[in-house]
Design a protein around this motif. Structure first.
Motif, PDB file in Angstrom:
ATOM      1  N   SER A 652      11.169   4.605  -4.634  1.00 28.84           N
ATOM      2  CA  SER A 652      10.462   3.489  -4.015  1.00 28.84           C
ATOM      3  C   SER A 652       9.935   3.959  -2.666  1.00 28.84           C
ATOM      4  O   SER A 652      10.673   4.589  -1.898  1.00 28.84           O
ATOM      5  CB  SER A 652      11.415   2.314  -3.812  1.00 28.84           C
ATOM      6  N   PRO A 653       8.664   3.710  -2.326  1.00 27.39           N
ATOM      7  CA  PRO A 653       8.183   4.084  -0.996  1.00 27.39           C
ATOM      8  C   PRO A 653       9.044   3.512   0.127  1.00 27.39           C
ATOM      9  O   PRO A 653       9.189   4.145   1.184  1.00 27.39           O
ATOM     10  CB  PRO A 653       6.767   3.494  -0.960  1.00 27.39           C
ATOM     11  N   ILE A 654       9.650   2.353  -0.101  1.00 27.16           N
ATOM     12  CA  ILE A 654      10.522   1.763   0.918  1.00 27.16           C
ATOM     13  C   ILE A 654      11.687   2.678   1.250  1.00 27.16           C
ATOM     14  O   ILE A 654      12.166   2.710   2.391  1.00 27.16           O
ATOM     15  CB  ILE A 654      11.010   0.376   0.430  1.00 27.16           C
ATOM     16  N   SER A 655      12.119   3.476   0.256  1.00 27.05           N
ATOM     17  CA  SER A 655      13.246   4.395   0.475  1.00 27.05           C
ATOM     18  C   SER A 655      12.849   5.650   1.244  1.00 27.05           C
ATOM     19  O   SER A 655      13.722   6.445   1.600  1.00 27.05           O
ATOM     20  CB  SER A 655      13.857   4.800  -0.875  1.00 27.05           C
ATOM     21  N   HIS A 656      11.550   5.841   1.483  1.00 28.37           N
ATOM     22  CA  HIS A 656      11.086   7.088   2.102  1.00 28.37           C
ATOM     23  C   HIS A 656      10.275   6.848   3.374  1.00 28.37           C
ATOM     24  O   HIS A 656       9.588   7.765   3.848  1.00 28.37           O
ATOM     25  CB  HIS A 656      10.252   7.879   1.092  1.00 28.37           C
ATOM     26  N   VAL A 657      10.351   5.655   3.938  1.00 28.02           N
ATOM     27  CA  VAL A 657       9.532   5.349   5.116  1.00 28.02           C
ATOM     28  C   VAL A 657       9.869   6.247   6.303  1.00 28.02           C
ATOM     29  O   VAL A 657       9.003   6.535   7.143  1.00 28.02           O
ATOM     30  CB  VAL A 657       9.671   3.871   5.525  1.00 28.02           C
ATOM     31  N   ASP A 658      11.099   6.727   6.392  1.00 27.87           N
ATOM     32  CA  ASP A 658      11.489   7.563   7.526  1.00 27.87           C
ATOM     33  C   ASP A 658      10.771   8.911   7.522  1.00 27.87           C
ATOM     34  O   ASP A 658      10.712   9.601   8.547  1.00 27.87           O
ATOM     35  CB  ASP A 658      13.007   7.781   7.528  1.00 27.87           C
ATOM     36  N   LYS A 659      10.201   9.302   6.377  1.00 26.60           N
ATOM     37  CA  LYS A 659       9.510  10.594   6.260  1.00 26.60           C
ATOM     38  C   LYS A 659       8.029  10.501   6.618  1.00 26.60           C
ATOM     39  O   LYS A 659       7.324  11.512   6.628  1.00 26.60           O
ATOM     40  CB  LYS A 659       9.648  11.135   4.833  1.00 26.60           C
ATOM     41  N   LEU A 660       7.545   9.297   6.879  1.00 27.37           N
ATOM     42  CA  LEU A 660       6.114   9.111   7.067  1.00 27.37           C
ATOM     43  C   LEU A 660       5.600   9.862   8.292  1.00 27.37           C
ATOM     44  O   LEU A 660       6.115   9.714   9.397  1.00 27.37           O
ATOM     45  CB  LEU A 660       5.782   7.626   7.206  1.00 27.37           C
ATOM     46  N   LYS A 661       4.571  10.659   8.073  1.00 28.64           N
ATOM     47  CA  LYS A 661       3.791  11.292   9.131  1.00 28.64           C
ATOM     48  C   LYS A 661       2.329  11.201   8.721  1.00 28.64           C
ATOM     49  O   LYS A 661       2.006  11.052   7.552  1.00 28.64           O
ATOM     50  CB  LYS A 661       4.190  12.760   9.305  1.00 28.64           C
ATOM     51  N   GLY A 662       1.455  11.315   9.683  1.00 30.54           N
ATOM     52  CA  GLY A 662       0.038  11.282   9.361  1.00 30.54           C
ATOM     53  C   GLY A 662      -0.539   9.891   9.399  1.00 30.54           C
ATOM     54  O   GLY A 662       0.036   8.964   9.978  1.00 30.54           O
ATOM     55  N   ASN A 663      -1.683   9.726   8.767  1.00 29.68           N
ATOM     56  CA  ASN A 663      -2.459   8.491   8.824  1.00 29.68           C
ATOM     57  C   ASN A 663      -2.261   7.695   7.542  1.00 29.68           C
ATOM     58  O   ASN A 663      -2.452   8.216   6.442  1.00 29.68           O
ATOM     59  CB  ASN A 663      -3.946   8.821   8.985  1.00 29.68           C
ATOM     60  N   PHE A 664      -1.913   6.427   7.686  1.00 27.36           N
ATOM     61  CA  PHE A 664      -1.607   5.604   6.521  1.00 27.36           C
ATOM     62  C   PHE A 664      -2.299   4.258   6.668  1.00 27.36           C
ATOM     63  O   PHE A 664      -2.060   3.523   7.623  1.00 27.36           O
ATOM     64  CB  PHE A 664      -0.097   5.414   6.401  1.00 27.36           C
ATOM     65  N   LEU A 665      -3.187   3.949   5.710  1.00 23.77           N
ATOM     66  CA  LEU A 665      -3.866   2.655   5.665  1.00 23.77           C
ATOM     67  C   LEU A 665      -3.361   1.882   4.458  1.00 23.77           C
ATOM     68  O   LEU A 665      -3.483   2.349   3.313  1.00 23.77           O
ATOM     69  CB  LEU A 665      -5.380   2.839   5.581  1.00 23.77           C
ATOM     70  N   LEU A 666      -2.813   0.715   4.694  1.00 24.73           N
ATOM     71  CA  LEU A 666      -2.241  -0.143   3.655  1.00 24.73           C
ATOM     72  C   LEU A 666      -3.098  -1.395   3.523  1.00 24.73           C
ATOM     73  O   LEU A 666      -3.311  -2.118   4.504  1.00 24.73           O
ATOM     74  CB  LEU A 666      -0.801  -0.505   4.030  1.00 24.73           C
ATOM     75  N   ILE A 667      -3.591  -1.670   2.302  1.00 22.21           N
ATOM     76  CA  ILE A 667      -4.516  -2.774   2.047  1.00 22.21           C
ATOM     77  C   ILE A 667      -3.967  -3.630   0.914  1.00 22.21           C
ATOM     78  O   ILE A 667      -3.487  -3.096  -0.095  1.00 22.21           O
ATOM     79  CB  ILE A 667      -5.921  -2.238   1.658  1.00 22.21           C
ATOM     80  N   HIS A 668      -4.068  -4.953   1.048  1.00 24.00           N
ATOM     81  CA  HIS A 668      -3.591  -5.826  -0.031  1.00 24.00           C
ATOM     82  C   HIS A 668      -4.301  -7.174   0.044  1.00 24.00           C
ATOM     83  O   HIS A 668      -4.691  -7.621   1.123  1.00 24.00           O
ATOM     84  CB  HIS A 668      -2.079  -6.046   0.083  1.00 24.00           C
TER      85      HIS A 668
END
Length: 727
Positions: A652-668
C-alpha cells in the motif's frame, strides 16, 4: 549493459522503420490539438444491427443534427434506405433496438448515466409498419427496456422493480414490488456487479417470451458509502451501497416469473449465500436456465442448469484454481441447438482456449490450443461447422480474427493486416464488420464475408490520415527487454519528431499495470496516447511497459501477481526505468512516471520505493490501500483482508510514505464512486504524519473519469505544466 539497438530487435516486424512526413513547416502537436480539437479522433461506424433476412444491416448516423437508422446492403455495402428518421419524428435518439421480426424499434433518448454502465432514459416505441410512435411510461425515465422475442411485450426496470407492458393494449404489469433504493434491486445490477462483472441489466426474456428470468440483489446489510456533493449552500450527501474488501456483499438470488400464471419461482442455487451469481442464460429453449456461480474467493466457477418451473438445479461443470477463475476473461458461453452442448473458454492448459462440452458437462474436445490466448469467442456457424474467434496468436500486442472447424482443424486467418482488430459478425455468420487500426493507421471499418474477402470499406478515415501529415510526430516503436529474473516485458517508446541521439532527453513512463490489462498494443491511440505525442513534441521521451500481471501472455504471466498486488509490478516498472535510463540519450536524473486509477497506485509506489530512479510522479485517482476498494475486484486478486492482511498492507502506498522523495502530484475527483476520494485523503494524512510535502489537486464532484465541461483541458494543462516544471 544492454544496447539500445538491440532493444527494438524482437519486434522489428511491427513497423519499426517509421518514416513519417516531417517537413520544416510541419506543425507541432499542441495540447489544444489533443484536448480541444481532438485532431487524433477517428470516425466510427455506430449502432450496428444485423437484419434477420441476411441481406442488410442497419447503422446509426447523424444528419442535420438528428439521428437516423439507415439500412445498408450487405452485398454492395451501399445505403439502401432510411428506416427511422429522427428529424421526421422530432426526436434526437442515441440508441435503438429492433424486436425479433424487426417490425418495431425501441428508441432511447435523454440518456442519464448513473454509474459506468448503468443508465436511465426516455424510451420510445416506433412501429415501422404503421409509423406510430409513442413513449413508454409516459416519458418517465426507465432502464434497460427490452422487447420480448414473441413481439408482444417490452420489459424494463423502474425504481428498482421489474415491469413489462403489453404492446397491443398498453397494459402495464408490475413483476416485483419490493424494490427500494439502497435496499432491494430487481433486474438491475448493484454497484459492484456493474463495475466488476461488466453488467447493468439483470433480466432475460425466455426464447418464447413467456418467462422473465431476473437477478434480485438484497443490499440491506451492505455498508453504506457517503460522498458529499458540492455546489449548493448546504452540500448534500450522496449515499449508495458499496462493499469494500472483506465486508458484506448483497445477497443475490435468481427468480423466474411466468407471465401466464403470474407466479415467480425461486431458483435453488445452494445453501451458501456468500457467493456471486453474475450470469444467467436461456439455453436455447424455455426448459433450461443456465447460471454461472462463483464462490466468494472466485477460485471456483460452477455452471448450473436450472429447471425454471421447479427451481431445481443440476451441477454441469466446475472449474477451480489455486488463484482465481476470472469471469471477465472467461465470460464466453454459447449454447448449440439440438442438444449439441455448449462452447466456453478456459485457462486450464495455461492459455485461454475454446472448449466444447456436452449438456452433461463432459468435454467433447478442446477446439483451440497453443501458447497464445483466445480473447473473444465471436460465434459458431453450425451449417459450416466453423467457430470464429479473436486471438493473440500472431502477437500479444495484436488481435486477429480466425475461424476454425468444430473439430479443431483447418484454422484460417481472416484478418492478416497487422494491428488490432475488433469484430461484429452477422447472426448467420456470412459477413462481419472489422474495425482495425495500428500505430500508423487510424481506425478502418470495413465489411467482409466469412472467408475474409473485402466487400467494401465503410469508414477509411482518409481525412484524418491527411490531417496527420501536417503534424510532426513519431509513432510508437515497440521493444522488449528481460528483467533480472529473465522475464521478458513488452513496451513502446515515443520519441520527439526531431529526435537527436546525441542529446539528453527526460523520460516519462506511463503505467496502468492492473491484472489482465494491456497498454502496449499495436493500435491507434486515444487521448492519453496523443497527449504523449504532445509531450514528445515538447522534447520528452515517453515510454510504457506492461509489467507482470497484465494480459495477452497466458495464465502464468497474468496470475503471477496473485495475493501480492504491487510487488512484482513495481519491480518491473523500476526495471524498465533502469533499462531505459541506461540509454545514452536518456537523462537519468529526469525520469518520471504517471498513471490513472491502478496506474495512479503504481506511480505512487514507483516514486516511493524507487526514488533513486524516479524523480517525479503524477498519480490520478489512485488506490492508496486495497482495503478501501470493492470486494469483487480486490478479493479476486488478494483474497480477503482477513485471510491476507500482508497482501493488503505491504504494498500500500500508505505503508511507504516515509520513503517519498522527489516531486509528487496527487489528483482526485471528490465525486469518484469507484476509487473513492477517501484513498487520497488517507494518503495525504499519512504523508502529513511522515512530514512529507506534496502537491495535490481535487476536482469537485467529478467522478473517476474526471471530465465534463472544461475539466479535461484543465487537468491535462495542469499535468503538462507539472511535467515541464519538475521533469
Amino acid at each position: 549493459m544492454l544496447q539500445p539497438l538491440k532493444l527494438l530487435a524482437p519486434f522489428s516486424f511491427l513497423w519499426l522503420t517509421f518514416s513519417p512526413v516531417i517537413a520544416q513547416e510541419a506543425k507541432k502537436i499542441s495540447l489544444e490539438d489533443v484536448i480541444k480539437k481532438e485532431i487524433h479522433r477517428p470516425e466510427t461506424v455506430n449502432g450496428i444491427n444485423w437484419m434477420k433476412d441476411g441481406r442488410y444491416y442497419t447503422a446509426l448516423k447523424k444528419r442535420e443534427g438528428f439521428s437516423q437508422v439507415v439500412q445498408i446492403n450487405l452485398e454492395t455495402g451501399k445505403e439502401s434506405r432510411i428506416l427511422i428518421d429522427g428529424k421526421e419524428l422530432g426526436l434526437n435518439f442515441s440508441n435503438y433496438a429492433f424486436n425479433p421480426d424487426e417490425s418495431m424499434a425501441l428508441l432511447e433518448s435523454e440518456v442519464e448515466s448513473i454509474y459506468r454502465r448503468s443508465t436511465k432514459a426516455v424510451f420510445h416505441l416506433f412501429d415501422l409498419r404503421t409509423e406510430q410512435f409513442r413513449q413508454l411510461e409516459n416519458g418517465e425515465k426507465i432502464s434497460y427496456a427490452s422487447l420480448s422475442p414473441d413481439n408482444t411485450r417490452v420489459a424494463y426496470v423502474k425504481e428498482n422493480n421489474l415491469f413489462y407492458e403489453v404492446l397491443s393494449s398498453g397494459k402495464k404489469v408490475q413483476v416485483t414490488f419490493d424494490g427500494e433504493s439502497n435496499s432491494i434491486r430487481n433486474g438491475a445490477a448493484d454497484w459492484v456487479y456493474e463495475e466488476e462483472f461488466s453488467m447493468a441489466k439483470a433480466f432475460e426474456w425466455s426464447p418464447d417470451g413467456s418467462k422473465l428470468a431476473f437477478i434480485r440483489f438484497d443490499e440491506q446489510e451492505v455498508p453504506l458509502f457517503s460522498m458529499q456533493m458540492w455546489g449548493t449552500l448546504y452540500p448534500k450527501n450522496y449515499e449508495f451501497k458499496y462493499p469494500k474488501a472483506g465486508e458484506k456483499n448483497a445477497e443475490v438470488s435468481i427468480h423466474v416469473y411466468d407471465l401466464d400464471s403470474g407466479d415467480t419461482q425461486l431458483i435453488h442455487t445452494g445453501e451458501e449465500t456468500d457467493i456471486y451469481l453474475p450470469r444467467i442464460y436461456w439455453a436455447g429453449d424455455n426448459s433450461i436456465l443456465a447460471i454461472i456461480r462463483l464462490n466468494r474467493l472466485q477460485n471456483q466457477k460452477d455452471i448450473l442448469f436450472a429447471n425454471p418451473t421447479t427451481g431445481n438445479v443440476k451441477m454441469i461443470l466446475t472449474e477451480t484454481s489455486e488463484t482465481y477463475v476470472d469471469l471477465n476473461y472467461n465470460d464466453h458461453f454459447i449454447f448449440l441447438p439440438d442438444n449439441k452442448g455448449f462452447l466456453t473458454t478456459s485457462e486450464n492448459d495455461g492459455f485461454k482456449h475454446i472448449y466444447h462440452y456436452d449438456l452433461e458437462g463432459n468435454m467433447v474436445r478442446q477446439i483451440t490450443d497453443g501458447n497464445w490466448e483466445v480473447t473473444e469467442l465471436v460465434g459458431v456457424d453450425l451449417n459450416n461447422k466453423r467457430v470464429f474467434f479473436l486471438s493473440t496468436e500472431i502477437s500479444p500486442l495484436e488481435r486477429h480474427f480466425y475461424s476454425i472447424g468444430m473439430n479443431g482443424r483447418n484454422k484460417q486467418l481472416l484478418t492478416p493486416e497487422r494491428g488490432t482488430h475488433s469484430i461484429r459478425m452477422s447472426p448467420d455468420h456470412r459477413f462481419f464488420i472489422d474495425a482495425y487500426s495500428s500505430v500508423t493507421k487510424p481506425l478502418l471499418s470495413r465489411l467482409l464475408d466469412s472467408k475474409g474477402r473485402l466487400i467494401t470499406n465503410l469508414e477509411e478515415n482518409k481525412v484524418l490520415e491527411i490531417r496527420m501529415q501536417d503534424y510532426s510526430f513519431r509513432p510508437k516503436t515497440f521493444f522488449s527487454f528481460p528483467t533480472t529474473d529473465g522475464t521478458e516485458l513488452n513496451g513502446y517508446l515515443v520519441q520527439p519528431a526531431d529526435f537527436d541521439p546525441s542529446k539528453k532527453y527526460p523520460l516519462l513512463l506511463y503505467v496502468y499495470g492492473g491484472p489482465g490489462s494491456q497498454n502496449v498494443m499495436n493500435s491507434w491511440g486515444g487521448t492519453r496516447d496523443w497527449w504523449h505525442q504532445h509531450l514528445a513534441a515538447e522534447g520528452y521521451v515517453v515510454a510504457c511497459v506492461d509489467n507482470r500481471g497484465t494480459g495477452g501472455r497466458g495464465r502464468a504471466f497474468k496470475h503471477s501477481t496473485y495475493a501480492q498486488l504491487g510487488k512484482l509490478e513495481t519491480q518491473d516498472q523500476l526495471a524498465a526505468a533502469s533499462y531505459l535510463g541506461s540509454f545514452p540519450y536518456i537523462d537519468q536524473e529526469r525520469i518520471g512516471i504517471w498513471g490513472w486509477s491502478y496506474g495512479g497506485y503504481m506511480s505512487s509506489l514507483a516514486l516511493m520505493i524507487g526514488h533513486d530512479l524516479i524523480k517525479t510522479a503524477i498519480s490520478v485517482a489512485p488506490v492508496s490501500s486495497w482495503r478501501y476498494y470493492d470486494t469483487i475486484y480486490t478479493e479476486r486478486y488478494l483474497q480477503t483482508p482477513q485471510l491476507n492482511p500482508e497482501g493488503y498492507d505491504d504494498f500500500s502506498p500508505i505503508s511507504h510514505v516515509d520513503k517519498l522523495k522527489g516531486n509528487f502530484l496527487l489528483i482526485h475527483g471528490t465525486g469518484d464512486d469507484n476509487v473513492h476520494f477517501q484513498n487520497s485523503v488517507e494518503l495525504v494524512d499519512a504523508l502529513i504524519s511522515a512530514d512529507k510535502q506534496v502537491d495535490t489537486f481535487y476536482y469537485p464532484n467529478r467522478n473517476h473519469g474526471i471530465s465534463g465541461g472544461n475539466t479535461s483541458w484543465h487537468l491535462y494543462q495542469m499535468m503538462t505544466d507539472y511535467i515541464k516544471n519538475n521533469l
